[in-house]
Design a protein around this motif. Structure first.
Motif, PDB file in Angstrom:
ATOM      1  N   GLU A   1      -7.325  -2.501   7.272  1.00 38.20           N
ATOM      2  CA  GLU A   1      -8.162  -3.700   7.192  1.00 38.20           C
ATOM      3  C   GLU A   1      -9.263  -3.568   6.164  1.00 38.20           C
ATOM      4  N   LYS A   2      -9.785  -2.351   6.084  1.00 41.58           N
ATOM      5  CA  LYS A   2     -10.838  -2.086   5.092  1.00 41.58           C
ATOM      6  C   LYS A   2     -10.450  -0.842   4.294  1.00 41.58           C
ATOM      7  N   ALA A   3     -10.717  -0.860   3.029  1.00 35.49           N
ATOM      8  CA  ALA A   3     -10.467   0.334   2.224  1.00 35.49           C
ATOM      9  C   ALA A   3     -11.253   0.223   0.929  1.00 35.49           C
ATOM     10  N   ARG A   4     -11.520   1.359   0.322  1.00 31.82           N
ATOM     11  CA  ARG A   4     -12.296   1.339  -0.926  1.00 31.82           C
ATOM     12  C   ARG A   4     -11.424   0.955  -2.118  1.00 31.82           C
ATOM     13  N   VAL A   5     -10.121   1.255  -1.949  1.00 32.06           N
ATOM     14  CA  VAL A   5      -9.213   1.007  -3.070  1.00 32.06           C
ATOM     15  C   VAL A   5      -8.021   0.175  -2.596  1.00 32.06           C
ATOM     16  N   ILE A   6      -7.648  -0.819  -3.395  1.00 31.40           N
ATOM     17  CA  ILE A   6      -6.406  -1.554  -3.126  1.00 31.40           C
ATOM     18  C   ILE A   6      -5.395  -1.150  -4.185  1.00 31.40           C
ATOM     19  N   TYR A   7      -4.202  -0.795  -3.734  1.00 30.86           N
ATOM     20  CA  TYR A   7      -3.107  -0.588  -4.681  1.00 30.86           C
ATOM     21  C   TYR A   7      -2.285  -1.870  -4.693  1.00 30.86           C
ATOM     22  N   PHE A   8      -2.334  -2.595  -5.829  1.00 31.33           N
ATOM     23  CA  PHE A   8      -1.605  -3.858  -5.988  1.00 31.33           C
ATOM     24  C   PHE A   8      -0.227  -3.500  -6.544  1.00 31.33           C
ATOM     25  N   VAL A   9       0.785  -3.612  -5.691  1.00 30.53           N
ATOM     26  CA  VAL A   9       2.106  -3.058  -6.024  1.00 30.53           C
ATOM     27  C   VAL A   9       2.826  -3.869  -7.105  1.00 30.53           C
ATOM     28  N   GLY A  10       2.771  -5.185  -7.017  1.00 31.68           N
ATOM     29  CA  GLY A  10       3.478  -6.028  -8.002  1.00 31.68           C
ATOM     30  C   GLY A  10       4.880  -6.363  -7.524  1.00 31.68           C
ATOM     31  N   CYS A  11       5.383  -7.521  -7.966  1.00 38.17           N
ATOM     32  CA  CYS A  11       6.675  -8.015  -7.452  1.00 38.17           C
ATOM     33  C   CYS A  11       7.852  -7.124  -7.828  1.00 38.17           C
ATOM     34  N   VAL A  12       7.928  -6.725  -9.079  1.00 38.33           N
ATOM     35  CA  VAL A  12       9.109  -5.988  -9.524  1.00 38.33           C
ATOM     36  C   VAL A  12       9.240  -4.680  -8.766  1.00 38.33           C
ATOM     37  N   ALA A  13       8.146  -3.939  -8.664  1.00 38.81           N
ATOM     38  CA  ALA A  13       8.203  -2.648  -7.971  1.00 38.81           C
ATOM     39  C   ALA A  13       8.493  -2.837  -6.489  1.00 38.81           C
ATOM     40  N   ALA A  14       8.037  -3.962  -5.925  1.00 35.59           N
ATOM     41  CA  ALA A  14       8.221  -4.178  -4.491  1.00 35.59           C
ATOM     42  C   ALA A  14       9.639  -4.621  -4.152  1.00 35.59           C
ATOM     43  N   PHE A  15      10.256  -5.403  -5.025  1.00 37.61           N
ATOM     44  CA  PHE A  15      11.522  -6.043  -4.638  1.00 37.61           C
ATOM     45  C   PHE A  15      12.771  -5.485  -5.321  1.00 37.61           C
ATOM     46  N   TYR A  16      12.609  -4.789  -6.435  1.00 35.97           N
ATOM     47  CA  TYR A  16      13.804  -4.340  -7.157  1.00 35.97           C
ATOM     48  C   TYR A  16      14.016  -2.841  -6.931  1.00 35.97           C
ATOM     49  N   PRO A  17      15.121  -2.483  -6.225  1.00 36.65           N
ATOM     50  CA  PRO A  17      15.343  -1.100  -5.831  1.00 36.65           C
ATOM     51  C   PRO A  17      15.219  -0.108  -6.997  1.00 36.65           C
ATOM     52  N   MET A  18      15.582  -0.548  -8.196  1.00 37.11           N
ATOM     53  CA  MET A  18      15.500   0.348  -9.344  1.00 37.11           C
ATOM     54  C   MET A  18      14.064   0.808  -9.614  1.00 37.11           C
ATOM     55  N   ALA A  19      13.107   0.002  -9.148  1.00 38.53           N
ATOM     56  CA  ALA A  19      11.701   0.339  -9.407  1.00 38.53           C
ATOM     57  C   ALA A  19      10.973   0.847  -8.163  1.00 38.53           C
ATOM     58  N   HIS A  20      11.684   0.950  -7.028  1.00 29.83           N
ATOM     59  CA  HIS A  20      11.034   1.353  -5.775  1.00 29.83           C
ATOM     60  C   HIS A  20      10.347   2.708  -5.853  1.00 29.83           C
ATOM     61  N   LYS A  21      10.879   3.549  -6.721  1.00 33.87           N
ATOM     62  CA  LYS A  21      10.304   4.891  -6.825  1.00 33.87           C
ATOM     63  C   LYS A  21       8.819   4.848  -7.192  1.00 33.87           C
ATOM     64  N   ILE A  22       8.432   3.829  -7.893  1.00 34.22           N
ATOM     65  CA  ILE A  22       7.035   3.788  -8.355  1.00 34.22           C
ATOM     66  C   ILE A  22       6.061   3.676  -7.168  1.00 34.22           C
ATOM     67  N   PRO A  23       6.191   2.641  -6.309  1.00 33.40           N
ATOM     68  CA  PRO A  23       5.282   2.624  -5.146  1.00 33.40           C
ATOM     69  C   PRO A  23       5.507   3.826  -4.233  1.00 33.40           C
ATOM     70  N   GLN A  24       6.763   4.259  -4.110  1.00 36.67           N
ATOM     71  CA  GLN A  24       7.025   5.409  -3.238  1.00 36.67           C
ATOM     72  C   GLN A  24       6.247   6.651  -3.709  1.00 36.67           C
ATOM     73  N   THR A  25       6.248   6.874  -5.010  1.00 39.94           N
ATOM     74  CA  THR A  25       5.528   8.056  -5.493  1.00 39.94           C
ATOM     75  C   THR A  25       4.021   7.813  -5.557  1.00 39.94           C
ATOM     76  N   PHE A  26       3.631   6.612  -5.960  1.00 40.03           N
ATOM     77  CA  PHE A  26       2.195   6.395  -6.147  1.00 40.03           C
ATOM     78  C   PHE A  26       1.420   6.468  -4.824  1.00 40.03           C
ATOM     79  N   VAL A  27       2.008   5.935  -3.738  1.00 38.25           N
ATOM     80  CA  VAL A  27       1.273   6.040  -2.452  1.00 38.25           C
ATOM     81  C   VAL A  27       1.158   7.509  -2.027  1.00 38.25           C
ATOM     82  N   GLN A  28       2.173   8.287  -2.340  1.00 38.31           N
ATOM     83  CA  GLN A  28       2.094   9.711  -1.985  1.00 38.31           C
ATOM     84  C   GLN A  28       0.993  10.421  -2.777  1.00 38.31           C
TER      85      GLN A  28
END
Lengths: 384, 461
Positions: free
Chosen positions: A144-171
């Motif tokens: 609900e509250k955080a100092r930083v928002i990671y804005f994932v973006g549509c392509v990275a969120a919906f296209y499996p070819m780009a899923h690695k980006i949010p998967q690695t960045f959150v880690q």
């Protein structure tokens, strides 16, 4: 936009073009087509002719104006620095006003109006990429509250070819103990595709929603792995939060000692500057500084690097509007990458990855194409 | 001939996908980097000599003008289809066919960019010497047609000195070979005749070029002046001293200002002129030669002379020169380049006269030029959209050409005559001279098919 407004806003700009033709050496669309309609010079001339009433809004003008990657290498290399892409986008707005535009655009608009994302899926699906992650915290990176928002973006969120980006960045963020959240189903498209489609007035609703979310969460910083979201926020959003690209944020975390690299690998990589990150947002050093910190990694620059980087072919909605043209540009990009002798290209944009690796895969070209976040996580050591 | 039928016939030669004829495309092939405009009837993208030959045969048969075009960077309206007709855009014929290092030759197609060859040659330590400012995009076909120059032509000669042979499609569609890899070909020097003929005698489809080993060393210097005349005098003094630098380029105050706003070449904004000097050759003795040149600059009132310390500094100085024309369009939207040449010693006085023309017409004129060749490039700045100003620009341009001719010079250093300077041909040629040239044109192209309405003015009987 009406033609009269086009005149008020862009007549002086396109009149600066002297038809010297130097842009022909750089424009990726001309490089692969060899036709004058593809040139920035031609686009300036047509917009000027429209303004002067010397030519009508022909079907060919529509084709021409919708075939620009928005890479802005023409402006970069143009001595009077004519803002051709700005005139092109304004021209698209006029075409939209006349209901004269590629029909495929309507699909995206509909998706954005219904689901607030480009892929026309329920917006709750924005977090499906998370399913492949193991041992993630209970809050699933949605707080609900955080100092930083990671804005994932549509392509990275919906296209499996780009899923690695949010998967690695959150880690990476998690391992670096960053107090961050994603917006999940409450993240709406940034509006970039609408600007490219000549419908920027439709983006206001999206902008306001996203801005409101930043306020609610009380974030000081919004981070983007997508250069186009990043650039759109910087240009069109009003927020007090600091806006950073993932490469800038990672560089900061390295500086603070929160990211350290354990794993090295002796290999040569080249780096492709995404147009919206490099030339258009002036972020050139952060990705290079990160790569230089990784033990054993040898960065070999492309012939066209930094301000002179050549588009991958995926910019400016081109992949949607003319996939064959986009692929032809990607082919040139891959040839340029291959000339470096490096077997791996690192970039910082999901669209560049899609375009380059999509072409390589289809044509069975052996080339490793990776987002910088993947390279960083690998070098940090064990996953989450 | 009806356009529809023309397109149909020509599609059989090059394929439908290589023909354009929409209203928009006709508009897009109606300009080049000059001030002239006209509409062709259609545009073709030939893929081979055979196709070019067939197209030209068709044009010959049907009496349709045919105009070859590369990147359309030419500054005298050479590629403007003033009588309509067919544009051949050579963007598909852009290959390097051979690099023959041992014989110091390269064979290329006409649509190849000049710099694209240079980049390949650099791998072998070789160079193609002519360096038009537009080299990153100017094509070899265009260089051939216009006999292009460039800063380094002072020492190495213009395009004609570097094209040794060509495959040419004649105005009746026949394909001939002129010159070749060897030197001193017997018979008439048709290569010499065709280079610079602005596409009026035939169309080159393959070019054999002279390439040279890159100089062992190069030194670039910048002399800064408080007076344009002093910069001009220095040029004469250097040459009179028996030195042949690779380049001697002058930029005046207005140009300096524009360049600095655009590429930041490091030219001082308060100077009246800078002289860009480059010498190349053997390493031994180069420092001594540079010192001699700097001494001459100082004797001629240069307030400062400096030399580029690194390759990056050298590139920076050249970026300033190569970007000068474009940078000037930051000041006003358009420019007309007056490509006149005068005997070197006349440079200072002609420059003063050019400035008088500027005052007379109330037009801003910038000067950036190949001073070593006495090749002036006064740039008249204006806004094309102002018709009255445009009228004055044409008058002033013509007047400057007259000044050059009266000073014992000529009306084109390297940009050609094209559409722009036909009537000015009389400043330097008698009707008899023109008639002699017309005989050559008639011999090659009796039907006036190839780029008609260029170079030669009508001679009154």
């Amino acid at each position: 936009m009406k033609t009269e407004q086009l005149k008020t806003l862009f007549y002086d700009e396109v009149a600066k073009c002297n038809h010297c033709g130097f842009c022909l050496a750089h424009c990726p669309v001309y490089t692969v087509t060899g036709r004058e309609w593809a040139t920035p010079r031609g686009k300036n001339v047509l917009v000027k002719a429209i303004i002067e009433g010397k030519i009508d809004w022909t079907p060919e003008i529509e084709e021409t104006l919708f075939r620009c990657t928005g890479c802005k290498l023409c402006t970069q290399t143009c001595f009077p620095a004519v803002e051709t892409n700005q005139a092109v986008l304004a021209g698209r707005e006029c075409l939209v006003d006349r209901k004269q535009y590629p029909k495929v655009v309507d699909r995206v608009v509909e998706a954005l109006e219904t689901h607030f994302n480009i892929s026309n899926e329920p917006n709750a699906n924005r977090t499906l990429w998370m399913e492949k992650l193991e041992d993630i915290p209970d809050h699933r990176f949605q707080k609900e509250k955080a100092r930083v928002i990671y804005f994932v973006g549509c392509v990275a969120a919906f296209y499996p070819m780009a899923h690695k980006i949010p998967q690695t960045f959150v880690q990476i963020l998690h391992k670096a103990d960053v107090d961050f959240t994603i917006l999940g189903g409450e993240e709406w498209c940034c509006g970039f595709p609408l600007i490219q489609a000549g419908m920027k007035e439709k983006m206001q609703k999206l902008v306001e929603h996203n801005q409101e979310k930043v306020k609610e969460i009380g974030a000081e910083t919004v981070v983007f792995a997508c250069p186009s979201c990043f650039h759109t926020w910087k240009e069109k959003y009003q927020t007090n939060a600091e806006l950073l690209h993932s490469t800038q944020f990672i560089e900061r975390l390295i500086g603070e000692g929160k990211i350290t690299f354990q794993n090295g690998a002796d290999r040569a990589v080249t780096y492709h500057d995404p147009c919206d990150l490099g030339r258009n947002s002036k972020v050139f050093d952060a990705p290079r500084n990160i790569l230089k910190r990784i033990p054993g990694l040898n960065l070999v620059e492309l012939e066209g690097n930094r301000q002179l980087s050549v588009c991958c072919g995926g910019g400016g909605d081109l992949e949607m509007i003319d996939p064959a043209l986009s692929a032809a540009i990607a082919q040139r990009k891959i040839e340029e990458i291959q000339r470096t002798g490096a077997g791996e290209v690192v970039t910082s944009c999901q669209q560049c990855i899609r375009t380059i690796s999509g072409y390589a895969r289809k044509h069975k070209i052996k080339l490793k194409v990776r987002d910088i976040t993947e390279v960083v996580l690998e070098a940090m050591g064990s996953p989450l | 001939m009806e356009r529809e039928r023309m397109v149909e016939e020509l599609s059989k030669i090059v394929g439908k996908e290589n023909v354009l004829s929409s209203e928009t495309d006709l508009f897009l092939y109606g300009y080049d980097a000059s001030l002239f405009k006209a509409k062709p009837d259609c545009i073709l993208f030939p893929g081979s000599t055979e196709e070019v030959s067939q197209i030209v045969k068709f044009c010959h048969r049907e009496h349709i003008p045919v105009i070859a075009r590369g990147s359309g960077t030419n500054l005298s309206g050479g590629t403007i289809p003033t009588r309509g007709g067919i544009i051949l855009h050579f963007s598909r014929m852009n290959k390097i066919l051979e690099i023959d290092i041992e014989n110091q030759r390269a064979v290329v197609e006409p649509g190849l960019f000049t710099l694209a060859l240079k980049n390949q040659l650099a791998r072998y330590g070789f160079v193609y010497q002519p360096d038009p400012a537009s080299e990153k995009v100017s094509t070899f076909g265009g260089n051939f047609a216009e006999n292009s120059g460039g800063p380094h032509c002072l020492k190495y000669g213009v395009t004609t000195n570097h094209i040794l042979g060509a495959e040419v499609v004649l105005p009746d569609g026949e394909v001939i070979q002129v010159g070749g890899k060897a030197l001193d070909n017997p018979g008439y020097d048709l290569t010499g005749l065709l280079v610079g003929s602005e596409g009026t005698l035939g169309i080159a489809t393959q070019l054999t070029l002279r390439i040279m080993p890159k100089s062992e060393a190069v030194k670039t210097m910048l002399a800064i002046y408080n007076s344009l005349e002093d910069a001009g005098r220095t040029v004469s003094a250097i040459i009179a001293d028996g030195i042949v630098p690779a380049t001697l380029e002058i930029l005046d105050k207005l140009t300096i200002k524009a360049v600095e706003e655009s590429v930041h070449a490091g030219f001082p904004l308060d100077a009246e002129a800078v002289l860009l000097i480059e010498i190349d050759g053997l390493k031994d003795g180069m420092e001594r030669l540079a010192e001699r040149i700097m001494e001459i600059c100082r004797k001629n009132n240069a307030r400062e002379v400096k030399s580029a310390k690194t390759e990056a500094e050298r590139t920076q100085l050249w970026a300033g020169r190569k970007g000068a024309f474009g940078a000037l369009s930051r000041l006003r939207p358009n420019y007309l380049v007056c490509d006149g040449t005068v005997p070197r010693t006349k440079l200072p006085e002609v420059l003063v006269q050019v400035m008088e023309v500027s005052k007379k017409y109330g037009l801003t004129i910038a000067n950036v030029f190949h001073a070593g060749d006495g090749n002036l490039h006064p740039l008249i700045l204006f806004d094309e959209r102002d018709e009255e100003e445009l009228r004055k620009v044409h008058l002033a341009g013509s007047e400057i050409m007259k000044l050059c001719a009266d000073a014992g010079g000529t009306i084109s250093g390297e940009h050609g005559i094209g559409t722009e300077k036909m009537k000015e041909m009389f400043f330097i040629f008698s009707p008899q001279d023109i008639a002699a040239m017309r005989k050559v044109k008639k011999a090659f192209d009796p039907e006036d098919i190839c780029n008609p309405g260029k170079i030669l003015p009508e001679v009154q009987a």
